[in-house]
Design a protein around this motif. Structure first.
Motif, PDB file in Angstrom:
ATOM      1  N   GLU A 152       6.832   5.749  12.358  1.00  0.00           N
ATOM      2  CA  GLU A 152       7.009   6.760  11.311  1.00  0.00           C
ATOM      3  C   GLU A 152       5.962   6.697  10.215  1.00  0.00           C
ATOM      4  O   GLU A 152       5.792   7.639   9.475  1.00  0.00           O
ATOM      5  CB  GLU A 152       8.399   6.645  10.652  1.00  0.00           C
ATOM      6  CG  GLU A 152       9.569   6.766  11.591  1.00  0.00           C
ATOM      7  CD  GLU A 152      10.038   5.406  12.074  1.00  0.00           C
ATOM      8  OE1 GLU A 152      10.023   4.435  11.309  1.00  0.00           O
ATOM      9  OE2 GLU A 152      10.420   5.319  13.242  1.00  0.00           O
ATOM     10  N   THR A 153       5.283   5.576  10.051  1.00  0.00           N
ATOM     11  CA  THR A 153       4.329   5.448   8.948  1.00  0.00           C
ATOM     12  C   THR A 153       2.910   5.290   9.480  1.00  0.00           C
ATOM     13  O   THR A 153       2.695   4.729  10.549  1.00  0.00           O
ATOM     14  CB  THR A 153       4.678   4.245   8.042  1.00  0.00           C
ATOM     15  OG1 THR A 153       4.515   3.051   8.799  1.00  0.00           O
ATOM     16  CG2 THR A 153       6.077   4.347   7.501  1.00  0.00           C
ATOM     17  N   PRO A 154       1.943   5.761   8.710  1.00  0.00           N
ATOM     18  CA  PRO A 154       0.547   5.674   9.150  1.00  0.00           C
ATOM     19  C   PRO A 154      -0.117   4.338   8.819  1.00  0.00           C
ATOM     20  O   PRO A 154      -1.291   4.159   9.085  1.00  0.00           O
ATOM     21  CB  PRO A 154      -0.114   6.810   8.362  1.00  0.00           C
ATOM     22  CG  PRO A 154       0.673   6.880   7.104  1.00  0.00           C
ATOM     23  CD  PRO A 154       2.087   6.546   7.499  1.00  0.00           C
ATOM     24  N   PHE A 155       0.630   3.400   8.245  1.00  0.00           N
ATOM     25  CA  PHE A 155       0.040   2.148   7.803  1.00  0.00           C
ATOM     26  C   PHE A 155       0.049   1.115   8.913  1.00  0.00           C
ATOM     27  O   PHE A 155       1.070   0.882   9.554  1.00  0.00           O
ATOM     28  CB  PHE A 155       0.799   1.614   6.587  1.00  0.00           C
ATOM     29  CG  PHE A 155       0.798   2.587   5.444  1.00  0.00           C
ATOM     30  CD1 PHE A 155      -0.340   2.766   4.676  1.00  0.00           C
ATOM     31  CD2 PHE A 155       1.924   3.337   5.161  1.00  0.00           C
ATOM     32  CE1 PHE A 155      -0.360   3.675   3.640  1.00  0.00           C
ATOM     33  CE2 PHE A 155       1.915   4.243   4.119  1.00  0.00           C
ATOM     34  CZ  PHE A 155       0.766   4.422   3.359  1.00  0.00           C
ATOM     35  N   GLU A 156      -1.096   0.463   9.115  1.00  0.00           N
ATOM     36  CA  GLU A 156      -1.237  -0.502  10.205  1.00  0.00           C
ATOM     37  C   GLU A 156      -0.517  -1.822   9.910  1.00  0.00           C
ATOM     38  O   GLU A 156      -0.011  -2.474  10.813  1.00  0.00           O
ATOM     39  CB  GLU A 156      -2.723  -0.757  10.459  1.00  0.00           C
ATOM     40  CG  GLU A 156      -2.989  -1.530  11.714  1.00  0.00           C
ATOM     41  CD  GLU A 156      -4.477  -1.610  12.025  1.00  0.00           C
ATOM     42  OE1 GLU A 156      -4.818  -2.474  12.848  1.00  0.00           O
ATOM     43  OE2 GLU A 156      -5.272  -0.851  11.461  1.00  0.00           O
ATOM     44  N   TYR A 157      -0.473  -2.208   8.624  1.00  0.00           N
ATOM     45  CA  TYR A 157       0.166  -3.462   8.247  1.00  0.00           C
ATOM     46  C   TYR A 157       1.179  -3.230   7.127  1.00  0.00           C
ATOM     47  O   TYR A 157       1.017  -2.333   6.307  1.00  0.00           O
ATOM     48  CB  TYR A 157      -0.872  -4.489   7.769  1.00  0.00           C
ATOM     49  CG  TYR A 157      -1.753  -4.960   8.889  1.00  0.00           C
ATOM     50  CD1 TYR A 157      -1.344  -5.980   9.724  1.00  0.00           C
ATOM     51  CD2 TYR A 157      -2.984  -4.361   9.115  1.00  0.00           C
ATOM     52  CE1 TYR A 157      -2.144  -6.410  10.770  1.00  0.00           C
ATOM     53  CE2 TYR A 157      -3.798  -4.781  10.164  1.00  0.00           C
ATOM     54  CZ  TYR A 157      -3.375  -5.800  10.977  1.00  0.00           C
ATOM     55  OH  TYR A 157      -4.169  -6.220  12.006  1.00  0.00           O
ATOM     56  N   LYS A 158       2.201  -4.060   7.119  1.00  0.00           N
ATOM     57  CA  LYS A 158       3.193  -4.016   6.047  1.00  0.00           C
ATOM     58  C   LYS A 158       3.370  -5.428   5.507  1.00  0.00           C
ATOM     59  O   LYS A 158       2.982  -6.409   6.135  1.00  0.00           O
ATOM     60  CB  LYS A 158       4.524  -3.460   6.539  1.00  0.00           C
ATOM     61  CG  LYS A 158       5.233  -4.349   7.555  1.00  0.00           C
ATOM     62  CD  LYS A 158       6.537  -3.731   7.994  1.00  0.00           C
ATOM     63  CE  LYS A 158       7.214  -4.575   9.061  1.00  0.00           C
ATOM     64  NZ  LYS A 158       8.467  -3.985   9.499  1.00  0.00           N
ATOM     65  N   THR A 159       3.968  -5.500   4.346  1.00  0.00           N
ATOM     66  CA  THR A 159       4.280  -6.773   3.716  1.00  0.00           C
ATOM     67  C   THR A 159       5.795  -6.915   3.735  1.00  0.00           C
ATOM     68  O   THR A 159       6.508  -5.993   3.351  1.00  0.00           O
ATOM     69  CB  THR A 159       3.795  -6.782   2.253  1.00  0.00           C
ATOM     70  OG1 THR A 159       2.442  -6.376   2.233  1.00  0.00           O
ATOM     71  CG2 THR A 159       3.925  -8.153   1.653  1.00  0.00           C
ATOM     72  N   VAL A 160       6.272  -8.042   4.197  1.00  0.00           N
ATOM     73  CA  VAL A 160       7.713  -8.308   4.187  1.00  0.00           C
ATOM     74  C   VAL A 160       7.968  -9.310   3.065  1.00  0.00           C
ATOM     75  O   VAL A 160       7.553 -10.451   3.131  1.00  0.00           O
ATOM     76  CB  VAL A 160       8.197  -8.857   5.545  1.00  0.00           C
ATOM     77  CG1 VAL A 160       9.691  -9.162   5.487  1.00  0.00           C
ATOM     78  CG2 VAL A 160       7.878  -7.879   6.660  1.00  0.00           C
ATOM     79  N   VAL A 161       8.592  -8.811   1.999  1.00  0.00           N
ATOM     80  CA  VAL A 161       8.882  -9.619   0.814  1.00  0.00           C
ATOM     81  C   VAL A 161      10.381  -9.860   0.786  1.00  0.00           C
ATOM     82  O   VAL A 161      11.164  -8.920   0.886  1.00  0.00           O
ATOM     83  CB  VAL A 161       8.445  -8.868  -0.467  1.00  0.00           C
ATOM     84  CG1 VAL A 161       8.803  -9.668  -1.700  1.00  0.00           C
ATOM     85  CG2 VAL A 161       6.959  -8.553  -0.432  1.00  0.00           C
ATOM     86  N   SER A 162      10.789 -11.124   0.640  1.00  0.00           N
ATOM     87  CA  SER A 162      12.225 -11.401   0.564  1.00  0.00           C
ATOM     88  C   SER A 162      12.493 -12.608  -0.317  1.00  0.00           C
ATOM     89  O   SER A 162      11.680 -13.515  -0.422  1.00  0.00           O
ATOM     90  CB  SER A 162      12.807 -11.632   1.967  1.00  0.00           C
ATOM     91  OG  SER A 162      12.151 -12.698   2.601  1.00  0.00           O
TER      92      SER A 162
END
Length: 125
Positions: free
Chosen positions: A65-75
């Motif tokens: 659904e998103t055009p971004f190749e990388y995401k950040t998982v913050v928890s």
């Protein structure tokens, strides 16, 4: 925040009082500033909610659904706080990145907002 052609790319809890006296655009700018501040704290290991320890990992974004190749998982290791912003927003949360872009004539919060379709899907109080 909604991308012009894609679904929600970032959401952040906003207190009802934040809506008072602000247009939707002003509210979006305030939320973007608050969000990047929270992401920056979490990136450094401090939960912006409970002050517990946080982790931030960069992972490939396998969501179509998103055009971004990388995401950040913050928890947070203590409370419910968690975000999965695109890597670009994590970078935009860093003071050094904001200073670099500002020095070159671009304000990152304004840059992202200019590429965002705002959606008023909340009941104002």
């Amino acid at each position: 925040m909604l991308c012009e052609q894609d679904p929600v790319i970032l959401g952040y809890p906003t207190p009802p009082g934040a809506y008072r006296g602000r247009s939707l655009e002003e509210l979006a700018e305030a939320v973007a500033k608050r969000t990047t501040h929270g992401i920056n704290l979490a990136r450094q290991g401090l939960c912006p909610r409970c002050w517990g320890d946080t982790t931030a990992e960069i992972k490939p974004n396998n969501e179509q659904e998103t055009p971004f190749e990388y995401k950040t998982v913050v928890s947070c290791n203590r409370c419910w706080y968690g975000l999965e912003p695109p890597l670009q927003i994590l970078i935009a949360s860093m003071p050094s990145a904001r200073a670099f872009y500002k020095e070159h004539g671009t304000v990152l919060v304004a840059y992202f907002l200019a590429r965002t379709r705002l959606s008023d899907q909340t009941e104002h109080r």
